[in-house]
Scaffold this active site. Sequence first.
Site, PDB file in Angstrom:
ATOM      1  CD  GLN A   1       3.210   6.012   2.849  1.00  0.00           C
ATOM      2  OE1 GLN A   1       2.259   5.482   2.277  1.00  0.00           O
ATOM      3  NE2 GLN A   1       4.046   5.336   3.620  1.00  0.00           N
TER       4      GLN A   1
ATOM      5  N   GLY B   1       0.829  -1.185   0.000  1.00  0.00           N
ATOM      6  CA  GLY B   1       0.000   0.000   0.000  1.00  0.00           C
ATOM      7  C   GLY B   1       0.869   1.242   0.000  1.00  0.00           C
TER       8      GLY B   1
ATOM      9  CD  GLU C   1      -1.466   2.825   2.460  1.00  0.00           C
ATOM     10  OE1 GLU C   1      -0.972   3.976   2.435  1.00  0.00           O
ATOM     11  OE2 GLU C   1      -0.801   1.816   2.725  1.00  0.00           O
TER      12      GLU C   1
END
Length: 243
Positions: free
Chosen positions: A97, A92, A180
């Site tokens: 990120q 994920g 996430e």
Amino acid sequence: MSRTLADVPTDRTTSLGEACERPPGRLEGELREPQQLDPETAARRRRALARIRQYGDPILRSRATPVARFDNELRRQAQEMIELMRDALGIGLAAPQAGLSQRLLVYQIDEESEARVLVNPELVWHSEELEVAEEGCLSLPGVLLEVERPLAIRVVAQQLDGAAIELEASGLEARVIQHELDHLDGILILDRVPRDQRRAALRALREALERPAAGADVVLSSPAAASDSSSPRDQSSPVTASD
């Protein structure tokens, strides 16, 4: 070989009762880590991890902005995130990120399934049943924490063309999505555990950053897991993952 965006499904709805098959090897939250890596794969993984924003980067603590434009640039960004996730041996990845303040996430829970893309995802329902399982994060090297989350969820989102989608998930898939979603709100797994465990995790993180090639992962049990030997993790999730 990298797959094209045509291989990324955006309209399949996962059944709430569908079992989530775990990939072979070890799972560390977002990270899928086989027992051994060949030199080429290991080098590709190191390069990918170097591109992923790490703890301390302000973008990881910021709420991502909604996606307003559904164009080729968005599709390109999604594809690059999928490739970055795969190269890092991840399951994920959220846009922050990758340095993007957008409400966009990708995941792929095993090598047999296709990568999924969720744009502007929103959690609209979760089960009362909870599960405690280990989670790690590509942005927190060397740290594993036991995090309690709902076992099943329902999410509404958009596809890459802007069309609405509703998705129900349970088990590993639900955990990955929740992990996430946290990233999109500036939340890390450090925020999901008690303060003493957070302090210990930060110490482990500092050690991992100082000795990245030598440190072993640190697993910290949550109070629920420590006090209840019949926790859901003991029964059904020897090692589970998210982000």
